[in-house]
Design a protein around this motif. Structure first.
Motif, PDB file in Angstrom:
ATOM      1  N   GLU A 258       0.816  -1.212   0.000  1.00 11.28           N
ATOM      2  CA  GLU A 258       0.000   0.000   0.000  1.00 11.28           C
ATOM      3  C   GLU A 258       0.853   1.267   0.000  1.00 11.28           C
ATOM      4  O   GLU A 258       0.457   2.287  -0.562  1.00 11.28           O
ATOM      5  CB  GLU A 258      -0.937   0.005   1.216  1.00 11.28           C
TER       6      GLU A 258
ATOM      7  N   ARG B 282       5.064   2.953  -4.307  1.00  7.31           N
ATOM      8  CA  ARG B 282       4.567   3.566  -5.541  1.00  7.31           C
ATOM      9  C   ARG B 282       5.265   3.008  -6.782  1.00  7.31           C
ATOM     10  O   ARG B 282       4.682   2.992  -7.857  1.00  7.31           O
ATOM     11  CB  ARG B 282       4.764   5.096  -5.476  1.00  7.31           C
TER      12      ARG B 282
ATOM     13  N   HIS C  72      -4.775  -6.055  -5.923  1.00  7.74           N
ATOM     14  CA  HIS C  72      -5.525  -4.940  -6.511  1.00  7.74           C
ATOM     15  C   HIS C  72      -4.613  -3.761  -6.831  1.00  7.74           C
ATOM     16  O   HIS C  72      -4.959  -2.908  -7.665  1.00  7.74           O
ATOM     17  CB  HIS C  72      -6.627  -4.492  -5.557  1.00  7.74           C
ATOM     18  N   VAL C  73      -3.449  -3.694  -6.184  1.00  7.11           N
ATOM     19  CA  VAL C  73      -2.557  -2.555  -6.406  1.00  7.11           C
ATOM     20  C   VAL C  73      -2.095  -2.463  -7.863  1.00  7.11           C
ATOM     21  O   VAL C  73      -1.755  -1.373  -8.335  1.00  7.11           O
ATOM     22  CB  VAL C  73      -1.330  -2.620  -5.478  1.00  7.11           C
TER      23      VAL C  73
ATOM     24  N   ARG D  91      -3.754  -2.559 -10.462  1.00  4.83           N
ATOM     25  CA  ARG D  91      -4.691  -1.775 -11.277  1.00  4.83           C
ATOM     26  C   ARG D  91      -4.814  -0.327 -10.809  1.00  4.83           C
ATOM     27  O   ARG D  91      -5.679   0.409 -11.271  1.00  4.83           O
ATOM     28  CB  ARG D  91      -6.063  -2.459 -11.286  1.00  4.83           C
ATOM     29  N   ASP D  92      -3.946   0.058  -9.899  1.00  2.00           N
ATOM     30  CA  ASP D  92      -3.945   1.432  -9.401  1.00  2.00           C
ATOM     31  C   ASP D  92      -3.077   2.278 -10.328  1.00  2.00           C
ATOM     32  O   ASP D  92      -1.864   2.095 -10.415  1.00  2.00           O
ATOM     33  CB  ASP D  92      -3.388   1.458  -7.980  1.00  2.00           C
ATOM     34  N   ARG D  93      -3.661   3.206 -11.017  1.00  2.00           N
ATOM     35  CA  ARG D  93      -2.943   4.016 -12.007  1.00  2.00           C
ATOM     36  C   ARG D  93      -1.901   4.937 -11.370  1.00  2.00           C
ATOM     37  O   ARG D  93      -1.068   5.504 -12.080  1.00  2.00           O
ATOM     38  CB  ARG D  93      -3.934   4.845 -12.818  1.00  2.00           C
ATOM     39  N   HIS D  94      -1.963   5.087 -10.060  1.00  2.00           N
ATOM     40  CA  HIS D  94      -0.994   5.952  -9.384  1.00  2.00           C
ATOM     41  C   HIS D  94       0.280   5.198  -9.006  1.00  2.00           C
ATOM     42  O   HIS D  94       1.192   5.792  -8.420  1.00  2.00           O
ATOM     43  CB  HIS D  94      -1.620   6.563  -8.133  1.00  2.00           C
ATOM     44  N   ARG D  95       0.347   3.918  -9.332  1.00  2.00           N
ATOM     45  CA  ARG D  95       1.536   3.115  -9.074  1.00  2.00           C
ATOM     46  C   ARG D  95       2.149   2.671 -10.393  1.00  2.00           C
ATOM     47  O   ARG D  95       1.472   2.615 -11.411  1.00  2.00           O
ATOM     48  CB  ARG D  95       1.200   1.891  -8.215  1.00  2.00           C
TER      49      ARG D  95
ATOM     50  N   SER E  84      -0.336   1.022 -15.995  1.00  2.00           N
ATOM     51  CA  SER E  84       0.617   1.053 -14.885  1.00  2.00           C
ATOM     52  C   SER E  84       1.661  -0.059 -14.971  1.00  2.00           C
ATOM     53  O   SER E  84       2.603  -0.080 -14.183  1.00  2.00           O
ATOM     54  CB  SER E  84      -0.129   0.918 -13.557  1.00  2.00           C
TER      55      SER E  84
END
Length: 282
Positions: free
Chosen positions: A110, A113, A162-163, A165-169, A205
């Motif tokens: 979490e 990045r 799920h991380v 699919r996080d566009r901020h990573r 990402s």
């Protein structure tokens, strides 16, 4: 690469040992004096000072009390615990099964990045399908003879992924072509997993590279390693999970990763290798 992946842990142990020795010398005590006052065998002081035996919390409290340095006990205990966590045997981390181990990585995932992952043997956990994860974790459970909580462990692994699919990573993922060929599970499981790799390549990402068998090697295959924000590296050995924090060693893994990246193919060429592996499943 370092001569031993556990070298960071050993350096940290030696630093704790050196501080304990300084405290003893400052108190004007010999190793024998210390052992007598602490009520333990005379060889124990030497083994602790030479980083042969890690001190327990109780050992550190007794040591500092005898030497009149109780105010340093808390810091030394914290440093000793950190050193021991750097090289953690799987049998300790997995003794209650695999679910808790999967969940233990969530805080690290979490806060990270930029992920850089290299694997020469299995698909990285971020990208595994439930079927592939079930086959792999079942094999680990059988091999280590630990409590079987595979369904719960797979659910936890899927939840933490799920991380991706996080566009901020950002995820820079490298696998050897062998990863596409090793049969983890049955044909259907492998086909689903390889199809998953094709799907994640479209995520903004994710950068997924495959190092072909035919690559002219300037960097040899390594053990699986996970680099988190240039701050920490986890190296997966057969018997232990090694955590590397020393900046010089982290930099060495980053350098190796960069050289491995230069060997990989991406985009259409990577898709062709994955598709070929699917077709060869029959």
């Amino acid at each position: 690469m370092p001569s031993s992946p556990s070298s960071s842990a050993q350096v940290a142990r030696e630093a704790v040992a050196a501080r304990l020795k300084e405290i003893r010398l400052d108190a004007g005590l010999t190793g024998l004096d210390l052992a007598v006052r602490c009520g333990w065998h005379k060889a124990k002081s030497s083994r602790i000072e030479n980083a042969k035996t890690p001190p327990s919390d109780a050992d550190i409290r007794a040591w500092t009390q005898v030497c009149g340095a109780e105010d340093q006990a808390a810091d030394l205990i914290a440093a000793s615990r950190t050193a021991e966590s750097m090289y953690m045997e799987w049998k300790r981390k997995q003794r209650t099964g695999l679910r808790r181990l999967q969940e233990s990585y969530i805080p690290l995932y979490e806060r990270t990045r930029h992920f850089r992952v290299y694997s020469s043997d299995v698909v990285p956990g971020f990208l595994q399908t439930p079927g592939y994860a079930t086959a792999l974790l079942s094999a680990i459970t059988d091999f280590r003879g630990i409590p079987n909580d595979v369904p719960e462990a797979v659910e936890a692994r899927m939840a933490r992924s799920h991380v991706v699919r996080d566009r901020h990573r950002r995820f820079a993922l490298l696998v050897e072509e062998s990863v596409l060929r090793y049969r983890i599970g049955d044909h259907e499981t492998m086909a689903g997993q390889l199809g998953q790799l094709l799907a994640v390549m479209s995520l903004p990402s994710v950068s997924l590279g495959v190092i072909p068998f035919t690559a002219s090697r300037r960097m040899w295959p390594l053990e699986a390693c996970y680099i988190y924000d240039d701050q920490l590296v986890q190296v997966e050995l057969l018997t232990a999970d090694v955590t590397v924090r020393a900046p010089s060693e982290v930099a060495t893994y980053v350098k190796a990763f960069t050289q491995l990246q230069a060997l990989a193919v991406y985009g259409a060429k990577a898709r062709a290798l994955i598709t070929s592996a699917i077709n060869d499943l029959g």
